[in-house]
Write a protein that holds these residues in place. Structure first.
Motif, PDB file in Angstrom:
ATOM      1  N   ILE A  13      18.718  58.497 113.945  1.00 25.62           N
ATOM      2  CA  ILE A  13      17.911  59.350 113.957  1.00 25.62           C
ATOM      3  C   ILE A  13      16.950  59.741 115.214  1.00 25.62           C
ATOM      4  CG2 ILE A  13      16.119  60.733 112.977  1.00 25.62           C
ATOM      5  CD1 ILE A  13      16.689  60.200 110.972  1.00 25.62           C
ATOM      6  N   LEU A  14      16.250  57.619 115.573  1.00 28.53           N
ATOM      7  CA  LEU A  14      15.573  57.695 116.504  1.00 28.53           C
ATOM      8  C   LEU A  14      16.218  57.176 117.986  1.00 28.53           C
ATOM      9  CD1 LEU A  14      12.593  56.820 114.477  1.00 28.53           C
ATOM     10  CD2 LEU A  14      12.803  58.764 114.776  1.00 28.53           C
ATOM     11  N   GLY A  15      16.997  56.019 117.525  1.00 27.76           N
ATOM     12  CA  GLY A  15      17.598  55.884 118.340  1.00 27.76           C
ATOM     13  C   GLY A  15      17.103  53.908 118.780  1.00 27.76           C
ATOM     14  N   GLU A  16      16.207  53.479 118.525  1.00 25.54           N
ATOM     15  CA  GLU A  16      15.086  52.370 119.220  1.00 25.54           C
ATOM     16  C   GLU A  16      16.645  51.269 118.522  1.00 25.54           C
ATOM     17  OE1 GLU A  16      11.462  52.048 118.072  1.00 25.54           O
ATOM     18  OE2 GLU A  16      11.190  54.638 117.350  1.00 25.54           O
ATOM     19  N   GLU A  17      16.324  50.162 119.264  1.00 27.11           N
ATOM     20  CA  GLU A  17      17.881  49.383 118.885  1.00 27.11           C
ATOM     21  C   GLU A  17      16.548  47.713 118.125  1.00 27.11           C
ATOM     22  OE1 GLU A  17      19.575  48.362 122.838  1.00 27.11           O
ATOM     23  OE2 GLU A  17      20.714  49.877 122.512  1.00 27.11           O
ATOM     24  N   LYS A  18      15.477  48.088 118.146  1.00 28.60           N
ATOM     25  CA  LYS A  18      14.793  47.490 117.473  1.00 28.60           C
ATOM     26  C   LYS A  18      15.751  47.371 115.909  1.00 28.60           C
ATOM     27  CE  LYS A  18      10.823  49.214 115.505  1.00 28.60           C
ATOM     28  NZ  LYS A  18       9.343  49.332 115.669  1.00 28.60           N
ATOM     29  N   TYR A  19      16.019  48.578 115.454  1.00 22.19           N
ATOM     30  CA  TYR A  19      16.329  48.822 113.408  1.00 22.19           C
ATOM     31  C   TYR A  19      17.689  48.626 113.825  1.00 22.19           C
ATOM     32  CZ  TYR A  19      12.410  51.323 113.550  1.00 22.19           C
ATOM     33  OH  TYR A  19      11.226  52.433 113.739  1.00 22.19           O
ATOM     34  N   ALA A  20      18.630  48.648 114.490  1.00 24.50           N
ATOM     35  CA  ALA A  20      20.022  47.933 114.883  1.00 24.50           C
ATOM     36  C   ALA A  20      20.078  46.857 114.871  1.00 24.50           C
ATOM     37  CB  ALA A  20      20.857  48.612 116.114  1.00 24.50           C
ATOM     38  N   ASN A  21      18.556  45.523 116.212  1.00 28.50           N
ATOM     39  CA  ASN A  21      19.821  44.411 116.375  1.00 28.50           C
ATOM     40  C   ASN A  21      18.089  43.597 115.066  1.00 28.50           C
ATOM     41  OD1 ASN A  21      19.653  43.762 118.731  1.00 28.50           O
ATOM     42  ND2 ASN A  21      18.132  44.903 119.768  1.00 28.50           N
TER      43      ASN A  21
END
Length: 754
Positions: free
Chosen positions: A108-116
């Motif tokens: 939803i937010l596209g912030e890569e810290k969550y993917a990492n």
């Protein structure tokens, strides 16, 4: 308070403004979803509505706050060693929960810290998993690796499948290969082909296993795993004597298995789950999640149309199985206090609304829940609430059938209103309920709004409390909670129904005789049980009635027992509160003795006992400043026992609940007629009691034979109420002479008030 609210509102506004601007600048491809749960169309709609749908925005903010804290704390993947409630168990639970939520935030937010965060965590599991042996705790019939049982391993994979799907297109091919070869494929194989005793059953355990394997199969595009999940293992060497921790058979030869078989066999056509509402709530999570994934990835299956839309029906059934506070009636194994505020039910309500017919009554439940899922379904619910489309969910009296074809008894839920109060009677006449079933044919419980008046004990277990058997079932669940004396039903010769034998109990179910919910002042249910005791037939008729005799609705209970020989019959009433008055004398011993030696009786202290000397024995108590009177139509010589739970319980695993027991000695045939009467109240501020006395002057059995039972209630206001039951051949016309009056009627019963 106002300043705090304004501060919180400003924080949400600022957060929404920042990430809405951030999203516009993002490369949309970087956060592309694989479509496991959150579809591309749904994701776009969510982003278009951010900051405009209060409930969705609040749910998103709460999850973001939670996940951000966990990310700041760092990742820990400890070597498994603990039972439920222990550190490693709870840490791995927190990991999979946080990873699933982080995946939603990334999409939803596209912030890569969550993917990492997800990638790093999964790579740590991938490094650990190939070297993991079976969990060191050996209590489960199907030990896991990360957790002590494969059930919890399945919980992990259901959530991690969603987390993996959210970063599937973001990580490299090499990273995908590492995760799938070292973690996900071996994990799925372990739960399925390596654990047939766990995977191939009709049980909530297997539903979790099926969903876990199927969901990771969908993410990895592994059709073989998806087929295993849907249809079960194709194996023939079934050990027909294998049992799970609760004594239930694992699987029998020729029995269907897999996700579709669990949908087919575990639910009745009315949506009732045979293990009871507590486990229905638990099983609905994998049922709904895998169904949502299948709807997105394999729409040709039309999974939400399977068995006439059974998954959506099950949500309505589950809501109907709650009291006025949203707590589930504790049928079979169940923890009291579990309610539709649980995350599993929040997700299920959203899904039922979205994949069903957008019923506005479901919105009223979602509004009470105050939270939505962060997907297509949750947005639809939040938009419906924003547009003020909700309608009150009306709980009418209902029969929920049991059995895959609806032919194995059921549960009757009767409702009656008085002013703002709702009185509810729950009568159980189901099949055994698989390994989580109790031996309580024709039992009941009674509620005043969300307050238990006559209770069902539930299970003997402290879920996730490590000190209490690692959070697992206690031995008292078998020695007490499942036994018939723990329930409000007839017990013969201090022996539980079916002698407490699972295999015998599984063969039989009770049968509804009749029900009638068509009259506003009378709600009635009648059912029979012919197999709980060899040579004994039991027939119970229960009615909620509004009458001028009473200030509130009353429950009339007619319980007939026909035996082949003389027996002792006990009928317990598990009340809450303080005894106010009885109209019979009793003796209290100086030294407590156990009521019996086995079948649950060893857990009851005998606190007092008396002998009936009148046609009516009255027992009045108070609870939460309300009065209740139980009027029993007794015979001279009937025993009336006050007892309390807690004997043979050195570890204090059982609650100290009171019980009032009506006992008949050396009776071949017997009829137990009771009237449960709510009345009056007490105000502790003014110290005044109101209507603290029963309104019943006398209750009589006018007729009782194979053909008819007639009961008369006489009020102090001289009003009389006559209830007549046709004990057989009820559908025809009847004529009977009672009190020198000829009465005629058609159907199973008649009520006459004068």
């Amino acid at each position: 308070m106002t300043s705090l609210f304004q501060s919180h509102s400003l924080r949400i506004f600022f957060f929404l403004f920042i990430f809405s601007q951030f999203i516009k600048a993002q490369d949309q491809a970087s956060s592309k979803s694989s479509g496991l749960i959150l579809t591309e169309e749904g994701l776009k709609k969510i982003k278009d509505n951010l900051g405009q749908v209060p409930l969705f925005d609040r749910s998103l903010q709460e999850i973001k706050d939670e996940v951000d804290i966990e990310i700041n704390n760092g990742i820990e993947v400890p070597i498994p060693k603990d039972l439920a409630g222990g550190y490693t168990h709870e840490r791995h639970k927190k990991n999979y929960s946080t990873a699933q939520k982080a995946g939603v935030l990334f999409n939803i937010l596209g912030e890569e810290k969550y993917a990492n965060y997800i990638k790093k965590m999964l790579l740590e599991y991938a490094a650990m998993y190939p070297k993991l042996p079976l969990h060191p705790e050996e209590r489960s019939y199907a030990r896991g690796k990360i957790f002590w049982q494969s059930l919890n391993d399945s919980n992990w994979l259901v959530s991690m499948s969603q987390a993996y799907s959210s970063i599937y297109n973001w990580i490299s091919k090499e990273e995908r290969a590492t995760l799938e070869n070292n973690l996900f494929k071996p994990f799925a194989d372990f739960l399925s082909v390596e654990s047939p005793q766990f995977f191939n059953r009709i049980h909530n355990h297997s539903t979790w296993g099926n969903a876990a394997v199927g969901m990771i199969g969908l993410v990895m595009n592994d059709e073989e795993l998806v087929d295993l999940a849907l249809y079960g293992l194709k194996e023939d060497n079934i050990d027909e004597t294998a049992r799970d921790n609760d004594g239930g058979l694992i699987k029998q030869k020729g029995q269907a298995a897999g996700f579709l078989a669990n949908m087919e066999e575990a639910f009745s056509p009315s949506g009732y789950y045979t293990e009871g509402p507590y486990y229905q709530r638990y099983a609905l999570y994998p049922f709904m999640l895998f169904a949502k994934a299948l709807q997105n990835k394999k729409p040709e299956l039309k999974i939400f149309e399977y068995k006439d839309g059974i998954l959506v029906k099950s949500v309505y059934a589950l809501i109907n199985l709650t009291d006025a506070d949203g707590e589930f009636f504790p049928l079979n194994d169940a923890q009291k206090g579990m309610s539709y505020f649980n995350n599993s039910v929040i997700m299920s309500v959203d899904a039922a609304y979205y994949y069903g017919e957008h019923n506005p009554m479901l919105l009223s439940i979602a509004k009470k829940q105050g939270e939505v899922t962060l997907d297509d379904a949750g947005l639809a619910v939040a938009l419906g609430l924003k547009n003020k489309e909700e309608q009150e969910f009306l709980k009418e009296s209902i029969i929920l059938t049991d059995g895959s074809k609806g032919n194995k008894g059921g549960v009757a839920i009767l409702h009656s209103k008085e002013d703002k109060s709702r009185y509810s009677l729950v009568m159980k006449y189901t099949s055994q309920g698989d390994s989580h079933g109790h031996y309580d044919k024709l039992s009941y419980s009674f509620y005043n709004d969300g307050e238990e008046v006559i209770q069902d004990y539930g299970f003997a277990r402290f879920v996730n409390i490590e000190q209490k058997n690692g959070g697992g079932y206690l031995k008292e669940n078998t020695s007490w909670a499942k036994q018939s004396i723990a329930h409000n039903t007839i017990i013969q010769n201090e022996t539980s129904h079916f002698n407490g034998d699972f295999d015998t109990g599984t063969k039989f179910h009770s049968e509804k005789y009749f029900s009638d919910f068509s009259k506003p002042d009378v709600q009635i249910i009648s059912a029979k049980e012919n197999n709980a005791y060899p040579g004994t037939q039991m027939h119970r008729t229960m009615a909620l009635i509004n009458s001028d005799i009473f200030q509130k609705p009353v429950m009339i209970d007619i319980f007939r027992v026909t035996g082949a020989k003389e027996n002792q019959y006990d009928l317990p009433f598990y009340y809450f509160g303080q005894i106010i008055e009885t109209n019979f004398e009793y003796n209290s011993p100086e030294k407590l003795e156990k009521l019996g030696s086995k079948n649950g009786y060893q857990h009851l202290w005998k606190e007092a006992a008396g002998i009936s000397s009148a046609n009516n024995s009255k027992f009045t108590w108070s609870n939460n400043n309300k009065f209740y009177t139980l009027t029993n139509v007794t015979k001279e010589g009937d025993s009336l026992i006050m007892a309390r739970l807690g004997a043979s319980d050195p570890q204090f695993n059982l609650r100290r609940d009171p019980v009032y027991i009506w006992r008949k000695h050396k009776a071949k045939d017997a009829v137990f007629v009771s009237v449960l009467e709510p009345h009056g109240s007490y105000n502790p501020i003014t110290e005044l009691g109101n209507n603290s006395f029963s309104q019943i002057k006398e209750a009589k059995i006018l007729i009782d034979n194979d053909e008819y039972t007639a009961v008369e209630l006489i009020g102090f206001n001289k009003t009389k109420l006559l209830l007549v039951i046709a004990n057989k051949n009820g559908e025809g016309r009847h004529s009977l002479r009672i009190n020198n009056n000829e009465i005629s009627w058609k159907g199973n019963y008649t009520i006459i008030e004068n």
